[in-house]
Design a protein around this motif. Structure first.
Motif, PDB file in Angstrom:
ATOM      1  N   ASP A   1      32.196  76.279 -65.756  1.00  0.00           N
ATOM      2  CA  ASP A   1      31.542  75.582 -66.856  1.00  0.00           C
ATOM      3  C   ASP A   1      30.700  74.429 -66.348  1.00  0.00           C
ATOM      4  O   ASP A   1      29.672  74.097 -66.938  1.00  0.00           O
TER       5      ASP A   1
ATOM      6  N   TRP B   1      24.470  73.214 -69.283  1.00  0.00           N
ATOM      7  CA  TRP B   1      25.478  72.860 -70.282  1.00  0.00           C
ATOM      8  C   TRP B   1      25.378  73.688 -71.551  1.00  0.00           C
ATOM      9  O   TRP B   1      26.386  73.960 -72.193  1.00  0.00           O
TER      10      TRP B   1
ATOM     11  N   THR C   1      28.470  75.767 -72.933  1.00  0.00           N
ATOM     12  CA  THR C   1      28.948  75.609 -74.306  1.00  0.00           C
ATOM     13  C   THR C   1      29.108  76.966 -74.969  1.00  0.00           C
ATOM     14  O   THR C   1      30.117  77.248 -75.625  1.00  0.00           O
TER      15      THR C   1
ATOM     16  N   ARG D   1      32.166  78.584 -73.690  1.00  0.00           N
ATOM     17  CA  ARG D   1      33.356  77.970 -74.284  1.00  0.00           C
ATOM     18  C   ARG D   1      33.634  78.556 -75.661  1.00  0.00           C
ATOM     19  O   ARG D   1      34.747  78.974 -75.967  1.00  0.00           O
TER      20      ARG D   1
ATOM     21  N   ASP E   1      34.099  67.818 -74.430  1.00  0.00           N
ATOM     22  CA  ASP E   1      34.438  68.721 -73.336  1.00  0.00           C
ATOM     23  C   ASP E   1      35.462  69.772 -73.780  1.00  0.00           C
ATOM     24  O   ASP E   1      36.155  70.330 -72.958  1.00  0.00           O
TER      25      ASP E   1
ATOM     26  N   VAL F   1      32.638  72.262 -76.939  1.00  0.00           N
ATOM     27  CA  VAL F   1      31.326  72.342 -76.295  1.00  0.00           C
ATOM     28  C   VAL F   1      31.459  71.705 -74.937  1.00  0.00           C
ATOM     29  O   VAL F   1      32.479  71.131 -74.605  1.00  0.00           O
ATOM     30  N   ARG F   2      30.415  71.831 -74.117  1.00  0.00           N
ATOM     31  CA  ARG F   2      30.411  71.083 -72.878  1.00  0.00           C
ATOM     32  C   ARG F   2      29.097  70.331 -72.879  1.00  0.00           C
ATOM     33  O   ARG F   2      28.059  70.919 -72.619  1.00  0.00           O
TER      34      ARG F   2
END
Lengths: 511, 366
Positions: A289, A294, A298, A301, A476, A479-480
């Protein structure tokens, strides 16, 4: 029950043979006495090498080690050679005569025993009441290879090996920091396994360290053979289905966890380490990840959380809809499901169980068989389940699709322990759905949810940051967000030092 | 273990417990209840009901603020002496038990009618008892966490209602105030059942971590509930004609019946199944209040034995108590009545009494 059985059989536990009298003695001045004691401690140990030789000064000396746990070239070149040909007097030999990096002067037999088992060699000299422990460990070792279970695309390709010293070194390479503290414990009365805990002293909540130490010291067993065994002794809820400690075989993810304020427990002989305390959501984060962009991370994730729901409930929902609530489907879809199920003689629950169990067997068989045969199993299973079973009218096409989707989604979840647990949860959910329909599914989810949020891991709510809701941690979790947005360590680990970065982009406010 | 103090709830949890208790069984029938007396002006009564319930909530907080470290039990014994205090407290416990049971039996009834017509009472009872027991047995900490969990899981439900905004007829609402002032005022009584739940502040207040925020929290909780109630009411008013709505027992569910997604129909089945979460979140706090009260009365720390006994009683009662629709309605009404006394009248009296009491105390000391 246990009492009755013990009364019937008599207690059948004998302690380890007591040698404490001998072990607490200091070594003797005469070499022969020492050899007698040595023989009584290490009786029936053919791999114990007792090498007699003469120092250059003429004194008799003996080198003792366990064959196979030592490095032969070190013994030959760095110990025997200098001692036999180079030294001038016995007195200067204690500190400067061998070319071994780490030596230690000991006098007690208990130290000597421990050192020999650790693969060190002991030097006795006639007429001396002390001996020298020489660090000559060199047991058979595997090379550092790519982790097997947690493979990544962009992360590092180093995985842990079976020696805790090496593993600690692998982690320390990521965190060359004076605050990285390591504490050692010996666990198991027979195995005497070296267990080390690692943490960042100025980041971690000191309560965790204390709690972890307490739990490690309380363990009273014969031996710990791998991390999984140790984990069962230290986790909070031993009868829960959910894993409560992450076991990772990647040094980079171990380092990332340490940085977030967690403890890493390194167990000797085991190629994976334990991370504590963890929350449910931590099982859905993967190292990759952080090396992906990002937005993509996300997406992945969210995909994993979707997979979580599908794994648990998709086959259950199918059963519920087909056997109870067919009216929720639009007519066209209902007709196609009906056609597919036309030839199938079983109720949906039987059909689903057949397929799901077959799939689990296939998975386990593929895993246990050696590589080439494993692939064959995959092909055979695929054909049998995919084609033949449908044509024979045992299962419906739709069921095959459903099972395939649940299988795939269970494999998306990055942590193996977690994905196995979730896969198992599928079966009670299917039963609930078969008896109560949608209501059963919701009740099942509710029980899982209630159980999950009522758990704790080292005093941290297992459901965090979902329950309790901690919005700042969501950066985190679901989402990231970009790395430079995550200025704080996760609140769910309750760290003493929250801030982890300053302003990194131009125009950003200083936090 | 270490960091977490077991018997405390955060402001968020406090808000969500009260909010989730309020949004429960009442919402399902709310539009009809309002329409019956107030016509399409019912939503104005909702606003009035909201104001009243906020005022009463503030009174409750005021009462508790005077004795911040005391539970309701200790408070009552302090005010009225040991025996009268205990007696009043028993009444409160009975009220909480009654509330929990009403919701429980209504839940079973609704599920039987709408989703599982062939399932017998006691099987559903067993099924429902399991999650309720798991949540309640851990006490206030897990109830708070569960409230947050339910809140997150049920976020999609109000949004789903917006799909019903097709084929609406907004002029149904006009002219505003056509029924006159009196029907609107008398309808406020019907909103009481929906807003019930804030009286749990009596129980929750001692657990709240930051007591200064209690006032803010209870206002937020009441307002969140108001938003949901208003949404449901107005959507049903503009979707159904004023006469049609009176025929439905649970207009909110009929509303969902009309929604058609490309891949799903009869959404009320799925919706109602998930609505169980909300219904349980009404049952659990009342149940906990009762069980906690009973264990305080017996002078015990652990509330679990009494919880287990109560679960068994519920289970046994499900064998011979099979309420019909009218009985369920009747039970709901009597809960509303009891709620009027326990959430509206008694706090007022208690507050006045407390004023006098503290006044007298002060004079005595001087």
């Amino acid at each position: 029950m246990g009492t009755i059985r013990r009364w019937l059989n008599g207690i059948r536990s004998a302690p380890i043979k007591d040698l404490s009298d001998e072990l607490n003695q200091p070594i003797s001045r005469t070499l022969n006495n020492n050899l007698i004691t040595l023989n009584s401690i290490f009786s029936h140990a053919p791999d114990l090498v007792i090498r007699h030789f003469q120092l250059r000064t003429g004194d008799n000396a003996v080198l003792v080690y366990l064959e196979g746990l030592i490095d032969k070239s070190a013994i030959n070149n760095n110990i025997l050679k200098p001692l036999m040909y180079e030294i001038n007097s016995v007195n200067d030999f204690w500190d400067s005569s061998t070319t071994i990096a780490k030596t230690e002067v000991v006098t007690l037999w208990s130290h000597i025993e421990k050192a020999i088992f650790q693969g060190q060699s002991i030097l006795f000299i006639d007429g001396q009441d002390r001996s020298l422990v020489l660090c000559t460990q060199g047991w058979p070792q595997r090379a550092i290879k790519e982790p097997q279970i947690e493979s990544t695309l962009k992360g590092s390709h180093q995985g842990f090996v079976e020696t805790s010293g090496q593993n600690i070194a692998l982690i320390r390479r990521y965190l060359p920091n004076r605050e990285l503290k390591i504490k050692e414990f010996n666990v198991g009365s027979r195995g005497n396994t070296r267990v080390s805990i690692m943490y960042l002293d100025d980041v971690i909540n000191p309560d965790f360290v204390k709690e972890m130490e307490d739990r490690l010291l309380q363990i009273n067993v014969d031996a710990i053979l791998n991390t999984g065994e140790l984990a069962e002794f230290i986790e909070d809820h031993p009868i829960s289905l959910f894993p409560q400690l992450i076991m990772t075989e990647r040094p980079d993810s171990a380092a990332a966890h340490i940085l977030q304020g967690r403890i890493v427990v390194v167990v000797d002989h085991s190629p994976s380490v334990i991370v504590a305390p963890v929350t449910f959501s931590a099982f859905f984060q993967s190292v990759d990840d952080y090396s992906n962009r990002w937005i993509i991370a996300t997406f992945l994730r969210l995909l994993r959380y979707l997979a979580l729901i599908t794994t648990i409930s998709l086959s259950a929902v199918y059963i519920a809809i087909v056997s109870f609530h067919y009216e929720v489907l639009p007519l066209d879809l209902l007709v196609s499901i009906g056609e597919s199920r036309e030839k199938v003689p079983f109720p949906p629950i039987v059909e689903a169980f057949l397929m799901e169990i077959a799939l689990e067997m296939l998975r386990e068989a593929g895993l246990r068989l050696p590589g080439p045969i494993g692939q064959t199993i995959g092909v055979v299973g695929g054909i049998v389940i995919g084609q033949a079973a449908v044509q024979a009218g045992i299962v419906s096409n739709i069921m095959v699709i459903i099972v395939a989707i649940t299988a795939i989604s269970s494999f998306i979840i990055p942590d193996y322990d977690m994905s196995s647990s979730l896969r198992l949860l599928r079966f009670p959910m299917m039963l609930l759905a078969a008896v109560f329909g949608m209501v059963g599914i919701v009740i099942g989810l509710m029980i899982i949810g209630a159980h999950m949020i009522s758990m704790e891991s080292f005093g941290i709510s297992y459901g965090s940051p979902v329950a309790p809701i901690r919005l700042s941690d969501w950066k985190d979790v679901w989402v990231r967000l970009p790395m430079w947005k995550m200025k704080k360590r996760p609140l769910s680990t309750d760290p003493t030092q929250l801030k982890r970065q300053g302003a990194n982009r131009e125009g950003e406010d200083q936090v | 273990m270490i960091k977490y103090t077991f018997n405390q709830i955060s402001l968020k949890q406090y808000i969500l417990i009260i909010y989730k208790t309020q949004v429960g069984i009442g919402v399902l029938s709310l539009p009809r209840d309002l329409a019956q007396t107030g016509g399409t002006d019912g939503w104005i009564s909702l606003l009035l009901g909201w104001i009243v319930s906020i005022l009463l909530s503030l009174v409750i907080i005021k009462i508790m603020e005077k004795n911040p470290e005391k539970t309701l039990f200790e408070l009552l014994s302090k005010y009225f002496g040991k025996w009268v205090g205990k007696g009043l407290y028993v009444l409160w416990i009975l009220y909480a038990v009654f509330a929990a049971s009403v919701v429980m039996f209504s839940t079973i009834h609704i599920i039987q009618i709408w989703i599982l017509p062939e399932m017998s009472n006691f099987i559903l009872m067993i099924l429902f008892i399991i999650p309720i027991y798991i949540v309640t047995k851990h006490g206030i900490r897990v109830i708070g966490l569960f409230a947050e969990f339910v809140f997150l899981i049920s976020m999609w439900m109000p949004i789903l209602l917006l799909f019903a905004l097709k084929d609406t007829h907004w002029p149904f609402l006009l002219p505003i105030g056509k029924e006159g002032l009196f029907p609107i005022l008398s309808t406020v009584k019907s909103t009481i059942l929906s807003f019930l739940g804030f009286e749990l502040a009596f129980i929750l207040y001692p657990f709240l971590k930051d007591k200064k925020t209690a006032t803010k929290g209870i206002i937020i909780a009441n307002s969140l509930s108001l938003i949901i109630f208003l949404m449901v009411t107005i959507i049903s008013f503009v979707r159904f004609s004023p006469d049609e709505i009176k025929d439905y027992t649970y207009p909110t569910l009929n509303l969902l019946k009309l929604i058609k997604l490309p891949f799903l129909e009869r959404l009320e089945i799925i919706f109602l199944s998930f609505y169980l979460l909300m219904l349980f979140m009404t049952i659990v706090p009342y149940l906990y209040a009762a069980v906690l009260g009973a264990s305080q009365l017996c002078g015990k720390q652990d509330h679990r034995p009494i919880l287990r006994i109560w679960m068994c009683l519920w289970f046994l009662s499900s064998f011979f108590f099979l309420p019909s629709a009218t009985q369920i309605n009747q039970m709901g009404k009597s809960w509303g009545m009891a709620g009027t006394y326990f959430a509206y009248v008694i706090p007022m009296l208690l507050w006045l009494y407390g004023q006098l009491f503290h006044h007298a105390r002060k004079e005595q000391r001087q």
